[in-house]
Design an enzyme around this catalytic site. Structure first.
Site, PDB file in Angstrom:
ATOM      1  N   LYS A  22       0.836  -1.212   0.000  1.00 29.30           N
ATOM      2  CA  LYS A  22       0.000   0.000   0.000  1.00 29.30           C
ATOM      3  C   LYS A  22       0.864   1.252   0.000  1.00 29.30           C
ATOM      4  CE  LYS A  22      -1.747   1.678   4.023  1.00 29.30           C
ATOM      5  NZ  LYS A  22      -1.553   3.106   4.322  1.00 29.30           N
ATOM      6  N   ASN A  23       1.870   1.285   0.873  1.00 27.28           N
ATOM      7  CA  ASN A  23       2.624   2.529   1.049  1.00 27.28           C
ATOM      8  C   ASN A  23       3.638   2.804  -0.053  1.00 27.28           C
ATOM      9  OD1 ASN A  23       1.081   3.124   3.210  1.00 27.28           O
ATOM     10  ND2 ASN A  23       2.613   2.632   4.772  1.00 27.28           N
ATOM     11  N   ARG A 102      -4.403  11.027   4.325  1.00 26.93           N
ATOM     12  CA  ARG A 102      -3.304  11.970   4.518  1.00 26.93           C
ATOM     13  C   ARG A 102      -2.300  11.962   3.368  1.00 26.93           C
ATOM     14  NH1 ARG A 102      -2.013  14.326   8.996  1.00 26.93           N
ATOM     15  NH2 ARG A 102       0.087  14.374   8.161  1.00 26.93           N
ATOM     16  N   CYS A 126      -4.765  13.088  12.942  1.00 28.99           N
ATOM     17  CA  CYS A 126      -5.504  11.848  12.724  1.00 28.99           C
ATOM     18  C   CYS A 126      -5.357  10.994  13.970  1.00 28.99           C
ATOM     19  CB  CYS A 126      -5.012  11.119  11.484  1.00 28.99           C
ATOM     20  SG  CYS A 126      -3.402  10.412  11.678  1.00 28.99           S
ATOM     21  N   ARG A 131       0.705  14.631  13.336  1.00 31.81           N
ATOM     22  CA  ARG A 131       1.218  14.449  11.982  1.00 31.81           C
ATOM     23  C   ARG A 131       1.307  15.742  11.162  1.00 31.81           C
ATOM     24  NH1 ARG A 131      -1.151   9.059   9.440  1.00 31.81           N
ATOM     25  NH2 ARG A 131       0.819   9.092   8.319  1.00 31.81           N
ATOM     26  N   VAL A 133       2.935  18.777   8.597  1.00 33.81           N
ATOM     27  CA  VAL A 133       3.536  18.709   7.255  1.00 33.81           C
ATOM     28  C   VAL A 133       4.629  19.782   7.098  1.00 33.81           C
ATOM     29  CG1 VAL A 133       1.616  17.606   6.041  1.00 33.81           C
ATOM     30  CG2 VAL A 133       1.628  20.092   6.312  1.00 33.81           C
ATOM     31  N   ASP A 134       5.110  20.315   8.221  1.00 35.91           N
ATOM     32  CA  ASP A 134       6.111  21.399   8.154  1.00 35.91           C
ATOM     33  C   ASP A 134       7.372  21.001   7.379  1.00 35.91           C
ATOM     34  OD1 ASP A 134       6.380  19.622  10.388  1.00 35.91           O
ATOM     35  OD2 ASP A 134       7.933  20.911  11.226  1.00 35.91           O
ATOM     36  N   ASP A 316       4.499   0.601  12.017  1.00 38.60           N
ATOM     37  CA  ASP A 316       3.299  -0.016  11.431  1.00 38.60           C
ATOM     38  C   ASP A 316       3.124  -1.482  11.852  1.00 38.60           C
ATOM     39  OD1 ASP A 316       2.776   2.372  10.229  1.00 38.60           O
ATOM     40  OD2 ASP A 316       3.391   1.776   8.222  1.00 38.60           O
ATOM     41  N   ILE A 338       7.737   6.930  16.946  1.00 38.10           N
ATOM     42  CA  ILE A 338       7.415   7.656  15.700  1.00 38.10           C
ATOM     43  C   ILE A 338       6.145   8.501  15.852  1.00 38.10           C
ATOM     44  CG2 ILE A 338       7.040   7.465  13.195  1.00 38.10           C
ATOM     45  CD1 ILE A 338       9.760   6.355  13.976  1.00 38.10           C
ATOM     46  N   ARG A 408      -8.876  -0.467   4.279  1.00 33.23           N
ATOM     47  CA  ARG A 408      -7.997   0.567   3.720  1.00 33.23           C
ATOM     48  C   ARG A 408      -6.638  -0.027   3.358  1.00 33.23           C
ATOM     49  NH1 ARG A 408      -7.648   6.122   6.816  1.00 33.23           N
ATOM     50  NH2 ARG A 408      -6.349   6.370   4.976  1.00 33.23           N
TER      51      ARG A 408
END
Ligand code: EPZ
Length: 429
Positions: A22-23, A102, A126, A131, A133-134, A316, A338, A408
């Site tokens: 998926k990723n 995301r 989430c 999380r 995004v900087d 994960d 993380i 998902r």
């Protein structure tokens, strides 16, 4: 809403085919925005997130065609997508789409690189943490983008195109590295990315970009160099196997006992997790076809694990390992470094009889003799599958609610497990 019903206590025996990751699929689909030509992706998993991203890309004018199976094709192999971003009709990604997934924020990089502008909604927090995004924004700025934040949107402009630069990430970020790679591929001049994420999915995306004509070296190490090119062309690429799906089923077998071949799995993609399983007493055997996982009779040893960026133990797989350690002979410790809030499964595992104490980012798990089935639910993908794993070993019935989280990221989870002897079924609403 669908639910999954499990009656625990069956050992798993047989073969589980591992799907495409998926990723890797998500950033690969997003990379199609970088070219007018068609990008062909093979071994794409059938997942709700893939369909959602198809919708999001459709909003920008991207056509996704799913090729049918041909005679002789392996029924377990993934789908083939033909993705064409010939005409980009809209460079805005609205809140109602980005907030559903995301990773769709990452469209900012190829849109900006190819079209000189992008307006993408900030994704928001989430279930697993804030999380931000900087660092993704910082990377784009280093390549010459002008960024404004207005009304919850990131507006990125590079009227005369992006130019190569030096990006030093203060923290390892997978999304930041994908963003930097895609933007730098079409920038003028050379970009150096320091402290880049080394996750195998980064390497897979870099391979695909190189097939499209990009000049990327060093992907898979913490220093990546990208020599920008004026345009990219079409390519054909097969998605690498899903290491998180692999680790999840390995832990399921460790939990129930039995002997399963994880077909197409590649040990080098999850060595740290396999080492932890071996430490806990599971037999791991790499074969030509994949990885064999077996546990026969012996109990599980407790472990002490801290999540870390690749090649460390993946966040994960943290929830799945915790489910497994609820039945270990002794006390385990799992530290999550993380994401700050990735412990939703703890309360649900407790409903099955697990003994877990949370102290900041560390969970202490006191192994118990047995788990007992109960209704449970979770608010993220990996937490949900950890409850499935626990349910497979719990006495009696476990009902996992809110299955859409599982859909998902796991292809036919109930089907793959049932074929190996699990008593598991989907109850459609
Ligand atoms: C990717 O998320 C994965 N998602 C996640 O998979 C995975 O858990 C994560 O990497 C870590 O391995 C996809 O690949 C689609 P990060 P990403 O940027 O890229 C902080 C799953 O279940 N950070 O590597 O969003 C961040 O808060 C999931 O499949 C900043 O501070 O993760 C986190 O603490 C969920 N600023 C750390 O970095 C930023 O600008 C690593 O996050 C970006 C990130």
């Amino acid at each position: 809403m669908d639910r999954i019903r499990i009656v625990g206590g069956q050992r798993l025996n047989g073969t589980i085919p591992i799907s495409g990751a998926k990723n890797a699929t998500l950033p690969l689909m997003i990379a199609s925005l970088l070219t007018e030509d068609t990008l062909i992706l093979e071994n794409v998993p059938r997942l709700a997130d893939v369909i959602q991203l198809q919708r999001i890309l459709g909003n920008h004018g991207v056509d996704v065609m799913i090729a049918g199976k041909r005679p002789g094709d392996d029924p377990n192999s993934g789908r083939t997508l033909h993705i064409s971003a010939k005409h980009i009709v809209d460079t805005t990604a609205p809140y109602d789409l980005v907030s559903k997934m995301r990773a769709s924020f990452w469209v900012v990089a190829p849109l900006l690189a190819r079209m000189g502008e992008a307006k993408v909604s900030m994704p928001g927090g989430c279930a697993i943490g804030t999380r931000p995004v900087d660092l993704l924004i910082m990377a784009l700025e280093k390549l010459g983008a002008e960024i404004e934040i207005e009304g919850g949107y990131v507006i990125a402009r590079a009227r005369h195109g992006l130019r190569g630069g030096e990006i030093v990430f203060p923290k390892v970020t997978v999304g930041g590295t994908h963003t930097a790679l895609m933007a730098a591929a079409l920038a003028k001049g050379t970009t150096v990315i320091e402290n880049a994420a080394r996750e195998p999915e980064i390497g897979d995306v870099a391979d695909c970009l190189n097939k499209m004509g990009a000049k990327i070296t060093g992907a898979g190490t913490s220093r990546i160099e990208v020599e920008g090119v004026a345009r990219l062309h079409g390519a054909r690429h097969s998605v690498l196997p899903d290491r998180i799906e692999t680790g999840t089923y390995a832990m399921a077998v460790a939990m129930t006992g039995g002997d399963v071949l994880l077909q197409n799995a590649r040990p080098e993609l999850l060595q740290s997790a396999l080492d932890v399983l071996a430490q806990s007493g599971v037999t791991i055997t790499p074969t030509n076809e994949g990885i064999r996982v077996a546990r026969n009779g012996a109990g599980l040893n407790p472990v002490d694990v801290t999540t870390a960026p690749f090649p460390g133990f993946p966040t994960d797989l943290q929830a799945q390992l915790m489910a497994l350690m609820t039945l270990a002979k002794g006390t385990s410790r799992i530290t999550e470094t993380i994401f700050e809030n990735r412990f939703m499964h703890v309360q649900e595992l407790a409903r099955l009889g697990a003994h877990i104490q949370l102290n900041g980012e560390t969970a202490t798990i006191e192994g118990v003799e047995r788990l007992k089935g109960a209704p449970v639910m979770a608010t993220d993908l990996r937490a949900s599958v950890s409850l499935v794993i626990a349910g497979l070993a719990a006495e009696g019935e476990t009902m996992v609610n809110r299955v859409y989280h599982l859909d998902r990221g796991f292809e036919r989870v109930e089907d793959k497990l049932a074929r190996c002897g699990a008593a598991i079924e989907r109850i459609s609403a």
